[in-house]
Write a protein that holds these residues in place. Structure first.
Motif, mmCIF file in Angstrom:
data_model
loop_
_atom_site.group_PDB
_atom_site.id
_atom_site.type_symbol
_atom_site.label_atom_id
_atom_site.label_comp_id
_atom_site.label_asym_id
_atom_site.label_seq_id
_atom_site.Cartn_x
_atom_site.Cartn_y
_atom_site.Cartn_z
ATOM 1 N N UNK A 257 0.837 -1.199 0.000
ATOM 2 C CA UNK A 257 0.000 0.000 0.000
ATOM 3 C C UNK A 257 0.877 1.256 0.000
ATOM 4 N N UNK A 258 1.910 1.234 0.844
ATOM 5 C CA UNK A 258 2.796 2.379 0.970
ATOM 6 C C UNK A 258 3.469 2.704 -0.370
ATOM 7 N N UNK A 259 3.993 1.669 -1.022
ATOM 8 C CA UNK A 259 4.660 1.879 -2.310
ATOM 9 C C UNK A 259 3.686 2.446 -3.332
ATOM 10 N N UNK A 260 2.490 1.853 -3.344
ATOM 11 C CA UNK A 260 1.489 2.264 -4.318
ATOM 12 C C UNK A 260 1.051 3.713 -4.081
ATOM 13 N N UNK A 261 0.827 4.063 -2.812
ATOM 14 C CA UNK A 261 0.417 5.427 -2.473
ATOM 15 C C UNK A 261 1.525 6.425 -2.848
ATOM 16 N N UNK A 262 2.778 6.039 -2.625
ATOM 17 C CA UNK A 262 3.894 6.911 -3.010
ATOM 18 C C UNK A 262 3.884 7.181 -4.505
ATOM 19 N N UNK A 263 3.641 6.118 -5.280
ATOM 20 C CA UNK A 263 3.552 6.282 -6.732
ATOM 21 C C UNK A 263 2.459 7.288 -7.064
ATOM 22 N N UNK A 264 1.296 7.105 -6.435
ATOM 23 C CA UNK A 264 0.157 7.978 -6.727
ATOM 24 C C UNK A 264 0.441 9.427 -6.333
ATOM 25 N N UNK A 339 5.384 -12.241 -4.707
ATOM 26 C CA UNK A 339 5.077 -10.892 -5.183
ATOM 27 C C UNK A 339 6.316 -10.016 -5.323
ATOM 28 N N UNK A 340 7.480 -10.631 -5.429
ATOM 29 C CA UNK A 340 8.676 -9.772 -5.543
ATOM 30 C C UNK A 340 8.635 -8.947 -6.815
ATOM 31 N N UNK A 341 8.019 -9.489 -7.855
ATOM 32 C CA UNK A 341 8.010 -8.756 -9.116
ATOM 33 C C UNK A 341 7.162 -7.473 -9.042
ATOM 34 N N UNK A 342 5.858 -7.598 -8.673
ATOM 35 C CA UNK A 342 5.087 -6.362 -8.562
ATOM 36 C C UNK A 342 5.678 -5.390 -7.537
ATOM 37 N N UNK A 343 6.246 -5.930 -6.449
ATOM 38 C CA UNK A 343 6.832 -5.056 -5.426
ATOM 39 C C UNK A 343 7.980 -4.234 -6.017
ATOM 40 N N UNK A 344 8.855 -4.937 -6.762
ATOM 41 C CA UNK A 344 9.989 -4.229 -7.365
ATOM 42 C C UNK A 344 9.523 -3.181 -8.360
ATOM 43 N N UNK A 345 8.523 -3.530 -9.169
ATOM 44 C CA UNK A 345 8.023 -2.581 -10.165
ATOM 45 C C UNK A 345 7.463 -1.333 -9.476
ATOM 46 N N UNK A 346 6.661 -1.557 -8.409
ATOM 47 C CA UNK A 346 6.086 -0.412 -7.694
ATOM 48 C C UNK A 346 7.181 0.447 -7.056
ATOM 49 N N UNK A 347 8.173 -0.206 -6.462
ATOM 50 C CA UNK A 347 9.259 0.538 -5.817
ATOM 51 C C UNK A 347 10.005 1.362 -6.858
ATOM 52 N N UNK A 348 10.232 0.753 -8.024
ATOM 53 C CA UNK A 348 10.926 1.452 -9.104
ATOM 54 C C UNK A 348 10.109 2.657 -9.569
#
Lengths: 366, 302
Positions: A257-264, A339-348
């Motif tokens: 959630x945190x990563x996603x919110x940061x992206x947003x 979920x390492x893949x989606x996590x990495x993509x979101x972090x990136x």
């Protein structure tokens, strides 16, 4: 310096009923509105076959299935253990298990059970695929016994993985969370920066010791906190009110959630670079966030059935990865191994967008 | 030593030359006025000086620092008050001031002495939100916020536009007080009558400076005889007087019409001409040109 900015921002938020309504009213409304599911056609869904028979009839059935256009063979399985593995990795949506001595049994006129196992964590796709598979099997049966009475010789035995009761909350809770979080975070930040531009206060705080990064952090941090409260709220309503399972680790869920919110939030800052009025900011964020998130993230329409071009767009939509990750965590109980893949993509994405927004926000014009 | 030095600064917006190449300087401790009507280029020039707009050509320094290269330094040492009220309307007076104090890394209490009477006047309302203040109060609050970090140079863009006559007068008195504290001030205004309060002024028109001197020197440079006349209907009077021989210009100014002549003339001759034209003069007198007269003269014949 930052502390003053943050206190000031909280005052803006708490004193504006409209902001508060969007912040806390909209999530609830969306959750209730999206309480339905849509079914759509799916093409080329990845499936796996566990063929215990390996005879003429089992090959005939397989070739019928793959020539239908609805399915493509993702992998061939050797034993029952591999079924669970291919589902957990999300590689396949459906597994067919053909029993031993398939041709022989058919010739003898015995009952034959074919297992149809479906990944129902995405309920719309799951049901649709199951129906496709069943009708192909029926069709196959009529071909080998064109004259036979309505007697079911081959019985498809259906098993829904992950979501045995086929609850649609499994599809819409992650989808609505993705939608609400990105809308609120991106829209509110872009609107609040646009408001400062409109009122001229952006110019005034530009002419101060504050640097761009302070101004952006001063906007992002308060909304980060509020958006996380929102995320927790949506998830709790999903679990307690709508019966969403929570099989995974809460901390991992919050991290996603945190990563996603940061992206947003960073996206919101980027929007405000272009938007000079609050209306413009609202319009751009609704258009660029809401539609792609609803249509292209796999929330309502299965990505598999989209044309190639739209599938590629779906890959750059943050919600696609967020939905994938939280479904995995909540429904399948997945950890980082899944979920390492989606996590990495979101972090990136988050890192890239934050750097970009700091670079783009100008306190000087040419 | 100059607090502000402008050297060939210019700025175009597409085809429009908002600021044509111009140079001037503001001395330390000076109260310097940019006087000119709307569209003269005052705001554009000020935006360049406060480092939010980059000039097309030329260079300028504030406290000996380049406005383009050293903009971070400049942003620390100037106080700026934009033409449009730009504080947080949903924050109270006190909250706005605390916010700006915090942004500049200072404390509200530290510079109360500099603000003097200004803050004392708004202090009773410190809990009131800025959006609910009157025009004059908003302007005082904006000035307090601009002074909160004790800037070396104060730059104000049309601070008295849209403010009543009494508040305008008070505001100029405040500026005089601030200047005595050693702060250099650059202020722009469209009101010609405010020019007299400045140490020096630059008259601006269409992106250029058309005169730069002390207000007194500019008034003294006006060498034509000028009269203030008043009739029952000044509009008709002006129309009739336009055919007066040796007339240089005539235009309304307050309750009078100002009559500028190309050569010496007596009051009697003016009254006679008016009477002949069927207009009775209620009052007529030889006057000294004010800044507005100088400005009109330069616009019409410069």
């Amino acid at each position: 310096m930052l502390k003053g900015l943050i206190i000031k921002e909280f005052r803006h938020i708490l004193r504006d009923p409209k902001t508060l309504l969007i912040l806390f009213g909209m999530p609830l409304l969306q959750l209730l509105l999206f309480g339905f599911a849509l079914s759509t056609e799916i093409k080329n869904a990845p499936i796996a076959i566990l063929d215990h028979a390996k005879d003429a009839q089992s090959y005939a059935l397989q070739s019928k299935i793959f020539s239908s256009g609805y399915f493509r063979q993702q992998e061939k399985l050797k034993n029952e253990k591999q079924i669970a593995q291919s589902f957990e990795g999300g590689k396949v949506k459906l597994v067919l298990v053909i029993p031993p001595k398939f041709a022989e049994q058919l010739a003898n006129g015995n009952h034959v059970e074919i297992q149809v196992i479906v990944d129902a964590s995405d309920i719309n796709t799951g049901i649709t695929l199951q129906n496709y598979a069943q009708s192909i099997i029926q069709n196959f049966q009529q071909q080998i016994h064109p004259t036979s009475k309505p007697f079911m010789q081959i019985v498809p035995k259906v098993r829904m993985m992950f979501n045995p009761e086929l609850k649609s909350v499994y599809a819409f809770v992650p989808g609505v969370s993705a939608l609400v979080l990105i809308l609120i975070s991106a829209m509110l930040t872009s609107v609040t920066i646009a408001r400062e531009k409109e009122l001229g206060t952006m110019e005034v705080i530009s002419i101060s010791p504050l640097r761009t990064q302070h101004i952006i952090l001063g906007k992002v941090l308060p909304y980060l906190l509020l958006s996380m409260i929102n995320a927790a709220f949506i998830i709790l309503v999903g679990i307690w009110v709508l019966g969403m399972p929570m099989n995974g680790n809460v901390l991992i869920l919050l991290l996603e959630c945190l990563l996603y919110v940061l992206v947003a939030l960073a996206f919101g800052v980027l929007i405000s670079v272009k938007a000079n009025t609050q209306q413009e900011a609202m319009f751009i964020s609704l258009l660029s966030m809401m539609l792609p998130t609803i249509i292209l993230s796999g929330f309502i329409f299965p990505v598999e059935s989209m044309p190639w071009g739209l599938q590629q767009i779906s890959k750059i939509i943050p919600a696609s990865y967020f939905i994938e990750a939280i479904k995995s965590i909540m429904i399948k109980g997945g950890g980082f191994d899944l979920i390492w893949k989606p996590t990495l993509v979101l972090a990136f994405m988050a890192t890239l967008l934050i750097i970009l927004s700091i670079k783009q926000l100008k306190t000087r014009t040419n | 030593m100059s607090a502000i030095a402008v050297n060939g600064i210019s700025k175009n917006f597409g085809e429009i030359q908002a600021v044509k190449p111009m140079s001037f300087s503001v001395k330390e401790g000076e109260l310097f006025g940019l006087i000119g009507p709307d569209g003269a280029g005052k705001t554009t020039l000020i935006k360049i000086l406060v480092t939010v707009l980059k000039p097309d050509s030329g260079f300028a320094t504030i406290d000996h620092h380049d406005v383009v290269k050293d903009y971070h330094y400049i942003r620390n040492i100037i106080g700026y008050m934009p033409g449009k009220f730009a504080l947080y309307q949903d924050l109270s007076i006190e909250e706005n001031m605390k916010f700006f104090a915090d942004v500049f890394g200072t404390k509200l209490e530290d510079n109360l002495e500099l603000m003097g009477d200004i803050y004392k006047q708004i202090e009773p309302f410190k809990k009131r939100r800025a959006g609910q203040l009157s025009g004059g109060m908003k302007q005082k609050l904006a000035l307090c916020c601009a002074l909160i970090h004790r800037p070396k140079i104060l730059i104000l863009d049309e601070p008295t536009t849209g403010v009543d006559a009494v508040s305008r007068k008070e505001f100029w008195n405040m500026l005089q007080h601030i200047r005595t504290q050693g702060i250099s001030i650059l202020v722009s205004t469209p009101y010609m009558d405010e020019a007299a309060k400045c140490d020096r002024i630059a008259l601006m028109q269409d992106g250029s400076i058309i005169a730069l001197d002390t207000p007194q020197a500019i008034r003294d440079s006006f060498t034509y005889p000028i009269f203030g006349i008043r009739g029952a209907n000044n509009y008709h009077l002006i129309e009739k007087m336009k055919s007066f021989p040796h007339l240089r210009s005539i235009y309304p100014s307050g309750e009078f019409a100002h009559l500028v002549m190309n050569q010496e003339i007596t009051l009697q001759e003016i009254e006679d001409f008016a009477a002949k034209s069927g207009e009775k003069l209620i009052e007529s007198k030889l006057i000294k040109a004010d800044i507005e007269d100088c400005f009109i003269e330069m616009m019409q014949h410069g």
